[in-house]
Design a protein around this motif. Structure first.
Motif, PDB file in Angstrom:
ATOM      1  N   VAL A 291      79.323  62.513   6.749  1.00 47.24           N
ATOM      2  CA  VAL A 291      79.811  61.533   6.805  1.00 47.24           C
ATOM      3  C   VAL A 291      80.884  61.467   5.355  1.00 47.24           C
ATOM      4  O   VAL A 291      82.089  61.145   5.390  1.00 47.24           O
ATOM      5  N   ARG A 292      80.064  61.718   4.239  1.00 50.13           N
ATOM      6  CA  ARG A 292      80.827  61.664   2.885  1.00 50.13           C
ATOM      7  C   ARG A 292      82.066  62.626   2.937  1.00 50.13           C
ATOM      8  O   ARG A 292      83.157  62.291   2.356  1.00 50.13           O
ATOM      9  N   SER A 293      81.624  63.973   3.438  1.00 52.38           N
ATOM     10  CA  SER A 293      82.582  65.111   3.301  1.00 52.38           C
ATOM     11  C   SER A 293      83.896  64.517   4.213  1.00 52.38           C
ATOM     12  O   SER A 293      84.835  64.918   3.992  1.00 52.38           O
ATOM     13  N   MET A 294      83.500  64.034   5.465  1.00 49.61           N
ATOM     14  CA  MET A 294      84.615  63.878   6.288  1.00 49.61           C
ATOM     15  C   MET A 294      85.697  62.911   5.613  1.00 49.61           C
ATOM     16  O   MET A 294      86.511  62.682   5.857  1.00 49.61           O
ATOM     17  N   THR A 295      84.740  61.630   4.896  1.00 47.08           N
ATOM     18  CA  THR A 295      85.771  60.898   4.066  1.00 47.08           C
ATOM     19  C   THR A 295      86.670  61.206   3.208  1.00 47.08           C
ATOM     20  O   THR A 295      87.787  60.948   3.180  1.00 47.08           O
ATOM     21  N   ILE A 296      86.102  62.277   2.201  1.00 48.54           N
ATOM     22  CA  ILE A 296      86.806  62.897   1.115  1.00 48.54           C
ATOM     23  C   ILE A 296      88.140  63.660   2.150  1.00 48.54           C
ATOM     24  O   ILE A 296      89.327  63.599   1.522  1.00 48.54           O
ATOM     25  N   MET A 297      87.826  64.340   2.916  1.00 49.91           N
ATOM     26  CA  MET A 297      88.785  65.228   3.707  1.00 49.91           C
ATOM     27  C   MET A 297      90.011  64.145   4.322  1.00 49.91           C
ATOM     28  O   MET A 297      91.247  64.576   4.374  1.00 49.91           O
ATOM     29  N   LEU A 298      89.483  63.064   4.900  1.00 49.96           N
ATOM     30  CA  LEU A 298      90.437  62.329   5.713  1.00 49.96           C
ATOM     31  C   LEU A 298      91.451  61.648   4.637  1.00 49.96           C
ATOM     32  O   LEU A 298      92.691  61.520   4.965  1.00 49.96           O
ATOM     33  N   VAL A 299      90.856  61.236   3.436  1.00 54.22           N
ATOM     34  CA  VAL A 299      91.800  60.780   2.439  1.00 54.22           C
ATOM     35  C   VAL A 299      92.679  61.848   1.761  1.00 54.22           C
ATOM     36  O   VAL A 299      93.758  61.677   1.523  1.00 54.22           O
ATOM     37  N   GLU A 300      91.916  62.953   1.214  1.00 50.29           N
ATOM     38  CA  GLU A 300      93.060  63.963   0.415  1.00 50.29           C
ATOM     39  C   GLU A 300      93.993  64.682   1.385  1.00 50.29           C
ATOM     40  O   GLU A 300      94.898  64.944   1.016  1.00 50.29           O
ATOM     41  N   LYS A 301      93.766  65.093   2.549  1.00 55.82           N
ATOM     42  CA  LYS A 301      94.451  65.398   3.634  1.00 55.82           C
ATOM     43  C   LYS A 301      95.764  64.447   4.371  1.00 55.82           C
ATOM     44  O   LYS A 301      96.379  64.784   4.995  1.00 55.82           O
ATOM     45  N   GLY A 302      95.207  63.128   3.939  1.00 55.88           N
ATOM     46  CA  GLY A 302      96.254  62.180   4.654  1.00 55.88           C
ATOM     47  C   GLY A 302      96.233  62.260   6.069  1.00 55.88           C
ATOM     48  O   GLY A 302      97.378  61.760   6.628  1.00 55.88           O
ATOM     49  N   THR A 303      94.957  62.561   6.620  1.00 56.39           N
ATOM     50  CA  THR A 303      94.949  62.485   7.957  1.00 56.39           C
ATOM     51  C   THR A 303      95.212  61.129   8.775  1.00 56.39           C
ATOM     52  O   THR A 303      95.809  61.270   9.805  1.00 56.39           O
ATOM     53  N   LEU A 304      94.896  60.019   8.049  1.00 54.24           N
ATOM     54  CA  LEU A 304      95.012  58.692   8.682  1.00 54.24           C
ATOM     55  C   LEU A 304      96.574  58.403   8.758  1.00 54.24           C
ATOM     56  O   LEU A 304      96.945  57.643   9.560  1.00 54.24           O
ATOM     57  N   ALA A 305      97.407  59.040   7.953  1.00 60.37           N
ATOM     58  CA  ALA A 305      98.744  58.737   7.972  1.00 60.37           C
ATOM     59  C   ALA A 305      99.344  59.922   8.955  1.00 60.37           C
ATOM     60  O   ALA A 305     100.606  59.384   9.429  1.00 60.37           O
TER      61      ALA A 305
END
Length: 365
Positions: A291-305
């Motif tokens: 969950v921690r790794s997915m959180t970092i990935m989502l933020v750094e890759k801008g996936t939510l945007a």
């Protein structure tokens, strides 16, 4: 929570370019190897047989998968809040926050429940977990009603607060989300909806169970409101001391309570697979690292945007999980249904985001 239509911008938490996808899971893979090895060693110590060792190894692996499936929406919501935090508090959450999540919620929390429910000391609770796992599991099972009420109420407030936002300008299921945005100006509408829901579910319970359910739900509601108020006060004080600082200790507290609420279902459900607290801690701890790794990935890759409806799917999954927790006050709902339900909603929102990107010429990646 305003959602604009700006192009996605990815970037590391420290301003560095995003890493290759697999790099985000390096520590998760390391913890997985260590955790499974520890689980196998524990299985050998407990049983002294190859079959017993493999059995404990398998349970740890299943618990890790259970935690990941139940917490993918947690990672999305974490990323949504984390992107608003200052770099200092981002790092603090991703270090101290994960320690609190793994050790606090997966070890201390189950012990604390037994300490309160059985009116015994922490050491006695630890001894009971090791020497009397059946009795320990029974106490945890009996505590499920107030836990479901507390967690369900808190999560429902989290989900509704996302949709009842008058500044929200991106809608996925337009016919309902536009109405929710329209009524967002009515003060306390989320609280009213949650209280009505709690009253409906408590009316199906007996007198004593209804009182326990309602009291725990009120505490869940108060906890959400107190975290919001405290977070606002702390972050506003921080802004006075550090101009432009946002999303500091208040956001940190919000994410910790949110993680706790997400963890309730996984911790209780884990006792269906094993009554050994230490096996549960290993399995769920492995899942928490992903969950921690997915959180970092989502933020750094801008996936939510990049995928505009992904957050919507996560918050719909949160509301669904809150309703499931309420329903569990009446009937048992297998954790596989809970996990698959949330994953399905997020998958549909991801597919809808891809369709929107293709229709509007947006860049994916």
């Amino acid at each position: 929570m305003s959602q604009g239509n700006n192009p996605p911008v990815g970037g590391g938490l420290d301003g560095q370019p995003p890493r290759p996808t697999m790099k985000y899971f390096t520590w998760a893979f390391i913890v997985t190897a260590l955790g499974l090895a520890l689980g196998a060693g524990l299985g050998w110590q407990m049983t002294g047989t190859v079959w017993g060792t493999l059995s404990v190894f398998f349970i740890c692996a299943v618990l890790a998968v259970l935690e990941i499936s139940l917490s993918f929406d947690n990672a999305i919501v974490n990323a949504n809040k984390l992107k608003e935090m200052t770099p200092v508090w981002q790092r603090r959450f991703l270090t101290w926050g994960i320690i609190i999540a793994v050790f606090g919620m997966r070890i201390v929390f189950p012990l604390l429940i037994v300490v309160i429910a059985a009116n015994i000391g922490p050491w006695q609770a630890m001894v009971m977990a090791a020497a009397q796992p059946e009795e320990y599991a029974r106490i945890m099972h009996d505590a499920h009603l107030p836990i479901a009420a507390f967690g369900g109420t808190f999560l429902m407030m989290v989900g509704l607060s996302f949709f009842f936002d008058h500044e929200k300008d991106v809608h996925w299921v337009r016919w309902i989300e536009r109405r929710m945005q329209h009524y967002a100006t009515i003060r306390g509408i989320e609280v009213a909806i949650v209280l009505v829901t709690v009253l409906i579910f408590s009316s199906f319970l007996g007198t004593h169970e209804s009182h326990v359910f309602f009291s725990a739900a009120i505490w869940g509601l108060l906890t959400f409101l107190l975290v919001e108020v405290l977070g606002g006060l702390l972050d506003s004080s921080q802004e006075v001391l550090h101009a432009g600082a946002k999303g500091g200790i208040g956001a940190f507290l919000y994410l910790e309570v949110l993680d706790a609420s997400f963890s309730f279902d996984g911790v209780i459900g884990a006792f269906a697979l094993t009554q050994n607290l230490f096996i549960i801690a290993i399995g769920l701890g492995i899942g928490a690292m992903y969950v921690r790794s997915m959180t970092i990935m989502l933020v750094e890759k801008g996936t939510l945007a990049q995928y505009r409806y992904l957050e919507h799917g996560a918050f719909y999954a949160i509301i669904a999980l809150s309703v499931i927790m309420f329903c569990q006050s009446q009937v048992h709902i297998p954790e596989v249904i809970t996990g698959l339900g949330g994953a399905t909603l997020i998958g549909i929102s991801f597919w809808a985001s891809i369709r929107w990107n293709r229709q509007n010429g947006a860049v994916e990646g």
